[in-house]
Design a protein around this motif. Structure first.
Motif, PDB file in Angstrom:
ATOM      1  N   VAL A   1      -9.998  -3.319   1.375  1.00 49.33           N
ATOM      2  CA  VAL A   1      -9.367  -2.680   0.381  1.00 49.33           C
ATOM      3  C   VAL A   1      -9.452  -3.710  -0.678  1.00 49.33           C
ATOM      4  CG1 VAL A   1      -7.724  -1.140  -0.614  1.00 49.33           C
ATOM      5  CG2 VAL A   1      -8.123  -1.214   1.731  1.00 49.33           C
ATOM      6  N   ARG A   2     -10.146  -3.074  -1.829  1.00 54.28           N
ATOM      7  CA  ARG A   2      -9.930  -3.910  -3.082  1.00 54.28           C
ATOM      8  C   ARG A   2      -9.574  -2.931  -4.254  1.00 54.28           C
ATOM      9  NH1 ARG A   2     -14.914  -5.028  -4.844  1.00 54.28           N
ATOM     10  NH2 ARG A   2     -15.918  -3.446  -3.566  1.00 54.28           N
ATOM     11  N   MET A   3      -9.041  -3.568  -5.339  1.00 53.56           N
ATOM     12  CA  MET A   3      -8.710  -2.642  -6.556  1.00 53.56           C
ATOM     13  C   MET A   3      -9.608  -2.951  -7.611  1.00 53.56           C
ATOM     14  SD  MET A   3      -5.954  -0.941  -5.635  1.00 53.56           S
ATOM     15  CE  MET A   3      -5.353  -0.326  -7.160  1.00 53.56           C
ATOM     16  N   VAL A   4     -10.186  -1.669  -8.163  1.00 54.52           N
ATOM     17  CA  VAL A   4     -11.541  -2.213  -8.780  1.00 54.52           C
ATOM     18  C   VAL A   4     -11.449  -1.141 -10.153  1.00 54.52           C
ATOM     19  CG1 VAL A   4     -14.132  -2.079  -8.856  1.00 54.52           C
ATOM     20  CG2 VAL A   4     -13.051  -2.636  -6.950  1.00 54.52           C
ATOM     21  N   ALA A   5     -11.848  -1.607 -11.047  1.00 50.83           N
ATOM     22  CA  ALA A   5     -11.679  -0.935 -12.262  1.00 50.83           C
ATOM     23  C   ALA A   5     -12.959   0.138 -12.527  1.00 50.83           C
ATOM     24  CB  ALA A   5     -11.382  -1.561 -13.764  1.00 50.83           C
ATOM     25  N   GLY A   6     -12.614   1.397 -13.337  1.00 52.11           N
ATOM     26  CA  GLY A   6     -13.897   1.949 -13.509  1.00 52.11           C
ATOM     27  C   GLY A   6     -13.315   3.058 -14.451  1.00 52.11           C
TER      28      GLY A   6
ATOM     29  N   LEU B   1      -8.524   1.372  -9.305  1.00 54.04           N
ATOM     30  CA  LEU B   1      -8.199   2.337  -8.056  1.00 54.04           C
ATOM     31  C   LEU B   1      -8.948   1.627  -6.768  1.00 54.04           C
ATOM     32  CD1 LEU B   1      -9.433   5.866  -9.125  1.00 54.04           C
ATOM     33  CD2 LEU B   1      -7.074   5.205  -9.044  1.00 54.04           C
ATOM     34  N   PRO B   2      -8.221   2.056  -5.765  1.00 49.69           N
ATOM     35  CA  PRO B   2      -8.679   1.560  -4.343  1.00 49.69           C
ATOM     36  C   PRO B   2     -10.357   1.747  -4.285  1.00 49.69           C
ATOM     37  CG  PRO B   2      -6.581   2.414  -4.060  1.00 49.69           C
ATOM     38  CD  PRO B   2      -7.080   2.606  -5.401  1.00 49.69           C
ATOM     39  N   LEU B   3     -10.988   0.480  -3.870  1.00 53.64           N
ATOM     40  CA  LEU B   3     -12.603   1.088  -3.257  1.00 53.64           C
ATOM     41  C   LEU B   3     -12.503   0.230  -2.138  1.00 53.64           C
ATOM     42  CD1 LEU B   3     -15.167   2.026  -4.003  1.00 53.64           C
ATOM     43  CD2 LEU B   3     -15.618  -0.255  -5.027  1.00 53.64           C
ATOM     44  N   ILE B   4     -12.970   0.993  -1.086  1.00 54.13           N
ATOM     45  CA  ILE B   4     -12.530   0.520   0.302  1.00 54.13           C
ATOM     46  C   ILE B   4     -14.227   0.276   0.990  1.00 54.13           C
ATOM     47  CG2 ILE B   4     -11.816   1.211   2.409  1.00 54.13           C
ATOM     48  CD1 ILE B   4     -10.264   3.052  -0.142  1.00 54.13           C
TER      49      ILE B   4
ATOM     50  N   LEU C   1      -2.260   6.013  -1.648  1.00 55.52           N
ATOM     51  CA  LEU C   1      -2.746   5.018  -2.674  1.00 55.52           C
ATOM     52  C   LEU C   1      -1.651   3.972  -2.562  1.00 55.52           C
ATOM     53  CD1 LEU C   1      -3.697   4.253  -5.435  1.00 55.52           C
ATOM     54  CD2 LEU C   1      -2.191   5.573  -6.509  1.00 55.52           C
ATOM     55  N   ARG C   2      -0.544   4.155  -2.325  1.00 54.01           N
ATOM     56  CA  ARG C   2       0.495   2.962  -2.394  1.00 54.01           C
ATOM     57  C   ARG C   2       0.373   2.106  -1.164  1.00 54.01           C
ATOM     58  NH1 ARG C   2       0.768   4.044  -7.269  1.00 54.01           N
ATOM     59  NH2 ARG C   2       1.929   5.879  -7.864  1.00 54.01           N
ATOM     60  N   VAL C   3       0.028   2.598  -0.153  1.00 48.97           N
ATOM     61  CA  VAL C   3      -0.555   1.865   1.119  1.00 48.97           C
ATOM     62  C   VAL C   3      -1.624   0.934   0.841  1.00 48.97           C
ATOM     63  CG1 VAL C   3      -1.544   1.748   3.404  1.00 48.97           C
ATOM     64  CG2 VAL C   3       0.520   3.368   2.842  1.00 48.97           C
ATOM     65  N   TYR C   4      -2.798   1.545   0.157  1.00 52.16           N
ATOM     66  CA  TYR C   4      -4.247   0.923  -0.255  1.00 52.16           C
ATOM     67  C   TYR C   4      -3.736  -0.299  -1.317  1.00 52.16           C
ATOM     68  CZ  TYR C   4      -7.005   4.123   2.034  1.00 52.16           C
ATOM     69  OH  TYR C   4      -7.365   5.241   2.802  1.00 52.16           O
ATOM     70  N   GLU C   5      -2.788  -0.109  -2.027  1.00 53.47           N
ATOM     71  CA  GLU C   5      -2.484  -1.061  -3.007  1.00 53.47           C
ATOM     72  C   GLU C   5      -1.956  -2.203  -2.300  1.00 53.47           C
ATOM     73  OE1 GLU C   5      -1.147   1.666  -7.073  1.00 53.47           O
ATOM     74  OE2 GLU C   5       0.257   1.394  -5.618  1.00 53.47           O
ATOM     75  N   GLU C   6      -1.084  -2.102  -1.524  1.00 52.58           N
ATOM     76  CA  GLU C   6      -0.638  -3.301  -0.553  1.00 52.58           C
ATOM     77  C   GLU C   6      -1.686  -3.855   0.124  1.00 52.58           C
ATOM     78  OE1 GLU C   6       2.641  -1.809   1.757  1.00 52.58           O
ATOM     79  OE2 GLU C   6       3.888  -1.061   0.203  1.00 52.58           O
ATOM     80  N   LEU C   7      -2.557  -2.901   0.710  1.00 51.50           N
ATOM     81  CA  LEU C   7      -3.722  -3.608   1.621  1.00 51.50           C
ATOM     82  C   LEU C   7      -4.550  -4.372   0.617  1.00 51.50           C
ATOM     83  CD1 LEU C   7      -4.318  -0.744   4.029  1.00 51.50           C
ATOM     84  CD2 LEU C   7      -2.879  -2.838   4.290  1.00 51.50           C
ATOM     85  N   ALA C   8      -4.714  -4.129  -0.518  1.00 50.81           N
ATOM     86  CA  ALA C   8      -5.530  -4.960  -1.322  1.00 50.81           C
ATOM     87  C   ALA C   8      -5.404  -6.376  -1.567  1.00 50.81           C
ATOM     88  CB  ALA C   8      -5.547  -4.243  -2.873  1.00 50.81           C
ATOM     89  N   ALA C   9      -4.040  -6.704  -1.361  1.00 48.07           N
ATOM     90  CA  ALA C   9      -3.616  -8.128  -1.319  1.00 48.07           C
ATOM     91  C   ALA C   9      -4.443  -8.938  -0.207  1.00 48.07           C
ATOM     92  CB  ALA C   9      -2.538  -8.359  -0.845  1.00 48.07           C
TER      93      ALA C   9
END
Length: 310
Positions: free
Chosen positions: A84-89, A120-123, A69-77
């Motif tokens: 990788v995007r951070m999307v609400a749901g 959360l990350p949505l890839i 999760l922490r890696v994806y949070e960085e990649l979402a930049a």
């Protein structure tokens, strides 16, 4: 043959590519042997919302998931590059108290009448797999289209072999506990939905979810154990659309643009990350059995497997 290697990784899905990347970034000469292009693997058809779904062992899943999760949070930049995007749901029907200790690592989660609301990350998996391939190539790794009948073939060319073969591990190891869990998806033109939604039915193999991806709204789904049918079932597709339309009625009128089927590589007893000696002094490292959460634990499991590579 594409030159010498310190490590050969068998399997070119998200687990294989992520493990190979970590090893290559350590300076090892890495080759990936994959029967299929990454775009043809089970990873490529995943709906790919980060969430520990249908995966064991519970004691380790949280650690692997949160690291990823922490890696994806960085990649979402850089979503266009990494996928990788951070999307609400909303996870309907879920409550924090019913989740494991890993849930304490989630940021901004709140309980609402429907369930848990969280970002959360949505890839977008085709994009993410291409990004992994590009990073691996930049680190000196090589990907080869090559099917194998046994690990001895790879061990003849590298002293360390990493097994990320997914369902293929059933025959390669062999491990009869590896079983397919069939997932069917429907892709429709997005009628304007920008948040994801999931709702699991513990009493059924059917689940209800929709994920807004760049290529359309991905609807699901199924979790059919020991079902290896690769073709979409028309009736199942209709049922998926109908379930999703009960949550968002505008889905009922959305034009269907595609169907997908993926076979999740589940394993009795859960993920296997373990090393064993090979004849001749080589080392075989296993990293398989990720079930429906290979994307969720990819980085954490890759690191655990890479630590076993000597």
């Amino acid at each position: 043959m594409c030159g010498v290697a310190d490590v050969i990784v068998v399997g070119g899905g998200v687990s294989g590519l992520t493990t190979a990347l970590l090893l290559a970034e350590r300076g090892l000469r890495v080759r990936v042997w994959s029967r299929e292009e990454a775009s043809a693997t089970t990873s490529a058809v995943a709906g790919a919302l980060w969430w520990p779904y249908r995966i064991e062992p519970e004691a380790m899943v949280g650690v692997w998931s949160l690291e990823t999760l922490r890696v994806y949070e960085e990649l979402a930049a850089s979503p266009g590059e990494t996928g990788v995007r951070m999307v609400a749901g909303v996870h309907a029907g879920e409550r924090l108290a019913a989740l494991g200790l890993w849930a304490r690592g989630l940021d901004g989660v709140s309980e609402v009448p429907e369930g848990l609301r969280v970002t959360l990350p949505l890839i977008d998996m085709p994009v993410h797999l291409r990004w992994l391939q590009g990073r691996l190539a930049a680190a000196g790794g090589v990907i080869e289209r090559r099917a194998v009948d046994g690990f001895a073939e790879a061990a003849a060319e590298a002293r360390v072999v990493v097994n990320c073969a997914g369902l293929g591990a059933r025959e390669l190891v062999p491990d009869p506990g590896v079983r397919p869990v069939r997932g069917q998806l429907v892709v429709v033109e997005n009628p304007g939905i920008d948040e994801w939604f999931t709702q699991a039915d513990p009493a059924s193999s059917a689940t209800t979810y929709f994920f807004p991806q760049p290529g359309g709204l991905v609807l699901g789904g199924t979790a059919e154990v020991d079902d290896s049918r690769a073709e979409p079932d028309p009736r199942t597709a209709e049922e998926i659309v109908a379930r999703c339309a009960l949550v968002r009625p505008e889905i009922a009128g959305a034009r269907v643009t595609g169907h997908r089927v993926g076979l999740r590589p589940a394993r009795d007893g859960g993920v296997r990350i373990e090393a064993e000696a090979l004849p001749g002094g080589g080392l075989l490292v296993h990293n398989y059995g990720h079930g429906g959460a290979g994307v969720t634990v990819a980085r954490g499991c890759a690191r655990a497997a890479a630590q076993l590579v000597r």
